[in-house]
Scaffold this active site. Sequence first.
Site, PDB file in Angstrom:
ATOM      1  N   ASP A  97       0.853  -1.178   0.000  1.00 54.71           N
ATOM      2  CA  ASP A  97       0.000   0.000   0.000  1.00 54.71           C
ATOM      3  C   ASP A  97       0.895   1.236   0.000  1.00 54.71           C
ATOM      4  O   ASP A  97       1.884   1.297   0.729  1.00 54.71           O
ATOM      5  CB  ASP A  97      -0.881  -0.011   1.265  1.00 54.71           C
ATOM      6  CG  ASP A  97      -2.287   0.467   0.984  1.00 54.71           C
ATOM      7  OD1 ASP A  97      -2.424   1.609   0.480  1.00 54.71           O
ATOM      8  OD2 ASP A  97      -3.246  -0.268   1.268  1.00 54.71           O
ATOM      9  N   GLU A 257      -6.453   3.971  -5.922  1.00 52.94           N
ATOM     10  CA  GLU A 257      -7.782   4.162  -5.331  1.00 52.94           C
ATOM     11  C   GLU A 257      -8.249   5.567  -5.688  1.00 52.94           C
ATOM     12  O   GLU A 257      -7.587   6.547  -5.355  1.00 52.94           O
ATOM     13  CB  GLU A 257      -7.702   3.997  -3.814  1.00 52.94           C
ATOM     14  CG  GLU A 257      -9.091   4.008  -3.176  1.00 52.94           C
ATOM     15  CD  GLU A 257      -9.091   4.473  -1.737  1.00 52.94           C
ATOM     16  OE1 GLU A 257     -10.005   4.107  -1.003  1.00 52.94           O
ATOM     17  OE2 GLU A 257      -8.163   5.211  -1.342  1.00 52.94           O
ATOM     18  N   HIS A 348     -11.393  -3.126   3.110  1.00 52.70           N
ATOM     19  CA  HIS A 348     -11.373  -2.780   4.536  1.00 52.70           C
ATOM     20  C   HIS A 348     -12.183  -1.531   4.868  1.00 52.70           C
ATOM     21  O   HIS A 348     -12.267  -1.159   6.033  1.00 52.70           O
ATOM     22  CB  HIS A 348      -9.918  -2.590   4.962  1.00 52.70           C
ATOM     23  CG  HIS A 348      -9.280  -1.431   4.243  1.00 52.70           C
ATOM     24  ND1 HIS A 348      -9.047  -1.437   2.885  1.00 52.70           N
ATOM     25  CD2 HIS A 348      -8.878  -0.227   4.683  1.00 52.70           C
ATOM     26  CE1 HIS A 348      -8.517  -0.292   2.537  1.00 52.70           C
ATOM     27  NE2 HIS A 348      -8.403   0.464   3.605  1.00 52.70           N
TER      28      HIS A 348
HETATM   29  O1  TEU Z   1      -9.717   5.475   1.683  1.00 55.53           O
HETATM   30  C1  TEU Z   1     -10.138   6.644   1.059  1.00 55.53           C
HETATM   31  C2  TEU Z   1     -11.565   6.680   0.848  1.00 55.53           C
HETATM   32  O2  TEU Z   1     -12.029   7.113  -0.171  1.00 55.53           O
HETATM   33  C3  TEU Z   1     -12.345   6.137   1.986  1.00 55.53           C
HETATM   34  O3  TEU Z   1     -12.193   7.057   2.998  1.00 55.53           O
HETATM   35  C4  TEU Z   1     -13.759   5.939   1.730  1.00 55.53           C
HETATM   36  O4  TEU Z   1     -14.373   7.059   1.178  1.00 55.53           O
HETATM   37  C5  TEU Z   1     -14.396   5.658   3.052  1.00 55.53           C
HETATM   38  O5  TEU Z   1     -13.575   4.758   3.737  1.00 55.53           O
HETATM   39  C6  TEU Z   1     -15.747   5.069   2.898  1.00 55.53           C
HETATM   40  O6  TEU Z   1     -16.259   4.884   4.167  1.00 55.53           O
HETATM   41  C7  TEU Z   1      -8.375   5.247   1.859  1.00 55.53           C
HETATM   42  C8  TEU Z   1      -8.177   4.007   2.693  1.00 55.53           C
HETATM   43  O7  TEU Z   1      -8.682   2.912   2.009  1.00 55.53           O
HETATM   44  C9  TEU Z   1      -8.806   4.216   4.030  1.00 55.53           C
HETATM   45  O8  TEU Z   1      -8.738   3.070   4.832  1.00 55.53           O
HETATM   46  C10 TEU Z   1      -8.101   5.362   4.708  1.00 55.53           C
HETATM   47  O9  TEU Z   1      -8.752   5.671   5.911  1.00 55.53           O
HETATM   48  C11 TEU Z   1      -8.055   6.611   3.831  1.00 55.53           C
HETATM   49  O10 TEU Z   1      -7.715   6.333   2.486  1.00 55.53           O
HETATM   50  C12 TEU Z   1      -7.026   7.577   4.350  1.00 55.53           C
HETATM   51  O11 TEU Z   1      -5.753   7.084   4.118  1.00 55.53           O
END
Ligand code: TEU
Length: 577
Positions: A97, A257, A348
């Site tokens: 990641d 992402e 997650h």
């Molecule tokens: O997630 C970014 C993101 O878009 C998420 O926050 C999503 O909108 C949200 O979880 C929906 O409930 C990434 C990671 O996957 C996440 O675990 C992190 O908290 C976030 O970035 C910050 O790094």
Amino acid sequence: MKKWWKETVVYQIYPRSFFDYNNDGIGDIKGITEKLDYIKNLGIDTIWLSPVYKSANDDNGYDISDYFQIMEDFGSIKDWETMLNGIHKRGMKLVMDLVVNHTSDEHTWFAESKSSKDSQKRDYYIWRPAKDGHEPNNWQSFFSESAWEYDATTNEYYLHLFSKKQPDLNWNNPKVKEEIFGMMKWWLDKGIDGFRMDVINVLSKPKGLPDSKLKANRGEKFVFDCDLYANEEGNHTILKDMNKQVLSKYDVMTVGETPEVTPEVALKFVAEDRKELNMVFSFDHLDWDDEDIPYGKVAIFFFLIRMIAKKIIVKNKKIDLLKYKEILSSWYSVIEKGGWNSQYMSNHDQPRQVSRFGDDKKYHARSAKMLATLLHTLPGTPYVYQGEEIGMTNIALPKIEDYRDIGTINAYKLAIQKGIPKFVAIKGVHEKSRDNARTPMQWNSKENGGFSTHSPWLAVNPNYSEINVEKQENDAESILNFYREIISMRKKHEVMIYGDFNILNMEDKKVMAYTRQLDNERWLIIANFSHKKAKYNLPANVEIKQAKVLLSNILDYQLPSSDYIKLEPYQAMILSI
Ligand code: TEU
Ligand code: CA
């Protein structure tokens, strides 16, 4: 063009919840190494590991305080190297990641940056003075609070799109770029096989950091407007640079992402000739069922009635199949136009797929297999999230104190501030909390599901005695063995990877039917998304007598001789036609 990362099946590990080797209640790297044979036996060839770097743990590792060290809870760099060897020895690959929109506020860069306006690292982050005595703009973070935090040392605010312990890096600063690219090379030279890139489409912020023009929700001060930064041209400049200076020098895979992107924008990230990324994680197919808890007594009353109705009366309306089909077909254009897609229904951050789109009670196994059929036959690289392969479900913990996720806790706080009653707010938590996906992996029916002998950092789902790996290992009809079978099919049938994709019944609200075709191999996939029986009329050019069942989620299923197919609730099948 053929590529290994199109053919691979990825398994995501959330290390905190996978397997606790030293029994301190927290999953760890040795725990992963211990379970590599399990992953290999599932047919997986690539592992994506959520962050294991040193972290202040405000957001479970997504707040990194040292990119070159391993979080103590998880083990040491030696443990990590042993794990990597174990992965490679089994012919699998490792994707790490990459979290570079922000660091932890406990990173030494931030400590220096915040110490004084003259600090050499001041411009590693985004600092602004107050505007008319308030925050520099009206942005709301992803985690429900203002996106700005005041710091008294220099009397300025810093930007954080996520928690206040996750200050955003300033990607306009060439030194930041240099540091991050160097760090990426360091990990690639250790032999990793790619990166999953956290929120990679929001690195570049719009010039002047303007206010969002959207209206704040009633009862809220700040506005969540991801669109404002998600589509910045600057992100492409950064990624092109990253590709040229770093990624192009290795044979690795990349998946970005990217919240809030349309297929058109996604194509700009993943079209092969643009040399940015291999694929992105889109959200269209998951975001459409988002529902804000409304404001005011009357609205809350009707909201509750609707929620209860949704659960009891119209269970099968959990998914709007017409919308879902439209989304799938519009995203297929990305592949047609020279890019690639990912396929996922869980990770997650998302509720468990069988609870969200299937039926986690009466048709637990069947609906989980139906979703798996889709995941592996829709066009794109499939991502399996740990526990999905045994049909792990959502959890409903009674009190907010039982939850660990900062996103959940902040959203709940904001709801309470707005006057929403506790029992309503906790319902929202049960449906959408990210902790639904983060409960420990259920290995067997022993204490804590075999995850740990110590009380775990987050509650184990009490259904572990029914839903666990050991039980499903020994059951030929289990969800686990269905995953093994469908994953092994991908290794034998290129049509699952490179076949054209065509949805046949865009108007049908209950049944999904589509073909995949590669040269002379033509498959028809049929899935009943409803908890009632349904019927599917075969297209005129399909001869039922010629059709062969390749996979079905109903034991010993035989095709009828009619030109239509009767489907049981959540029935799914793959036919060769
Ligand atoms: O997630 C970014 C993101 O878009 C998420 O926050 C999503 O909108 C949200 O979880 C929906 O409930 C990434 C990671 O996957 C996440 O675990 C992190 O908290 C976030 O970035 C910050 O790094
Ligand atoms: Ca541990």
